[in-house]
Design an enzyme around this catalytic site. Structure first.
Site, PDB file in Angstrom:
ATOM      1  CB  CYS A 150     -12.372  -7.219  -5.483  1.00 19.56           C
ATOM      2  SG  CYS A 150     -12.225  -8.641  -4.391  1.00 19.56           S
ATOM      3  CG  HIS A 208      -9.331  -4.364   1.849  1.00 14.79           C
ATOM      4  ND1 HIS A 208     -10.049  -4.968   0.842  1.00 14.79           N
ATOM      5  CD2 HIS A 208     -10.235  -4.050   2.820  1.00 14.79           C
ATOM      6  CE1 HIS A 208     -11.327  -5.024   1.200  1.00 14.79           C
ATOM      7  NE2 HIS A 208     -11.463  -4.473   2.392  1.00 14.79           N
ATOM      8  CB  CYS A 243      -5.555  -7.598  -1.274  1.00 16.23           C
ATOM      9  SG  CYS A 243      -7.019  -7.178  -0.286  1.00 16.23           S
TER      10      CYS A 243
HETATM   11  N1  DGL Z   1     -10.169  -6.246  -1.645  1.00 15.19           N
HETATM   12  C1  DGL Z   1     -10.164  -7.634  -1.966  1.00 15.19           C
HETATM   13  C2  DGL Z   1      -9.069  -7.937  -2.997  1.00 15.19           C
HETATM   14  O1  DGL Z   1      -8.598  -7.076  -3.717  1.00 15.19           O
HETATM   15  C3  DGL Z   1     -10.146  -8.694  -0.912  1.00 15.19           C
HETATM   16  C4  DGL Z   1     -10.655  -8.578   0.452  1.00 15.19           C
HETATM   17  C5  DGL Z   1     -11.425  -9.837   0.907  1.00 15.19           C
HETATM   18  O2  DGL Z   1     -10.830 -10.806   1.401  1.00 15.19           O
HETATM   19  O3  DGL Z   1     -12.625  -9.841   0.718  1.00 15.19           O
HETATM   20  O4  DGL Z   1      -8.676  -9.052  -3.137  1.00 15.19           O
END
Ligand code: DGL
Length: 267
Positions: free
Chosen positions: A75, A192, A190
């Site tokens: 993350c 996601h 990110c």
């Molecule tokens: N997957 C997370 C990242 O790599 C972020 C998602 C969120 O906003 O929690 O930053």
């Protein structure tokens, strides 16, 4: 199955699965525990001090509960804030972070125009600014904070639906034309976002290279544990299937089906 302690993979939601799938290719014999801090999702909207305290507190429990060999913070929003504090707070436990791939983008761009697409949290971090200063001072780097994309990826992975108009609107600020040059790289900062990269390609005004660091993160984790010098596993459950933990303690049908698809049993 391995009798070694698990690799802990951590994200605010399902984004870290993009890193998990790469990690499994490199470490097929390792047990994994996937932790989604869904009770606190999205991290992108949190104030920094509160998020830092929250993640440090959570890790005290996670390390105690799962006794992992290594933890991968899959993350960007968390890593850019708390990776150093995690290493200081839990010395001796290896942490691999995920931070915006600004260095490879700067090395690869031909136009010199690079965009970093991330959560609002990652965009405002000093860590991110320092990466740009250190590695990309000769490029024009545009930071684009998206409020919606992580949530759109969560919906897509559970329900198969993507609001393409929303994706188009969120990525539009990444695309710059300047003195006959155009943005040629967008850093997916990110975890996601790779899940909806096809929709980004489809709605982008022109083709670019979308940089997904998942494989590099997995390689880094693999390199740290490849020497085999680790303690024997103390967790009797680690010989079962890989596990997923949702901090809310609540998982709906779509989430359970998604985890099953990734070969993860909800713990
Ligand atoms: N997957 C997370 C990242 O790599 C972020 C998602 C969120 O906003 O929690 O930053």
């Amino acid at each position: 199955m391995s009798d070694r302690p698990p690799v802990l993979m951590f994200d605010s939601g399902i984004g870290g699965l993009t890193v998990l799938r790469e990690a499994r290719v490199l470490m097929p014999d390792r047990p994994f525990v996937y932790v989604a801090d869904d009770a606190a999702f999205p991290y992108g909207a949190w104030e920094e001090p509160a998020l830092k305290t929250h993640i440090l507190g959570l890790f005290a429990d996670l390390l105690d509960r799962f006794k992992p060999e290594i933890s991968v913070i899959a993350c960007n929003t968390a890593s850019t804030l708390v990776i150093e504090a995690l290493r200081e707070t839990f010395p001796g436990h290896p942490f691999v972070g995920t931070v915006p791939a600004i260095k490879p983008a700067a090395e690869r761009t031909r136009s010199g125009l690079v965009s970093v697409l991330a959560t609002p949290g990652t965009v405002k971090r000093q860590y991110t600014r320092d990466l740009i200063h250190q590695w990309a001072s000769k490029c024009h780097v545009r930071l684009v904070g998206s409020n919606r994309l992580a949530g759109l990826a969560e919906i897509y992975m559970r329900d198969g639906f993507v609001d393409e108009a929303a994706v188009r609107a969120e990525i539009a600020p990444c695309f710059i034309e300047q003195d006959g040059r155009r943005t040629d790289i967008v850093v997916l900062a990110c975890t996601h976002y790779p899940f909806i990269a096809n929709r980004m390609r489809k709605t982008a005004p022109w083709p670019v290279d979308w940089l997904d660091p998942a494989e590099a993160i997995a390689r880094r984790a693999h390199s740290l544990i490849a020497d085999g010098k680790t303690a024997p596993c103390e967790d009797p459950l680690s010989n079962g299937p890989d596990r997923a933990v949702f901090t809310s303690g609540r998982t709906d049908f779509a989430t359970r089906r998604l985890m099953q698809g990734f070969g993860l049993a909800i713990a």
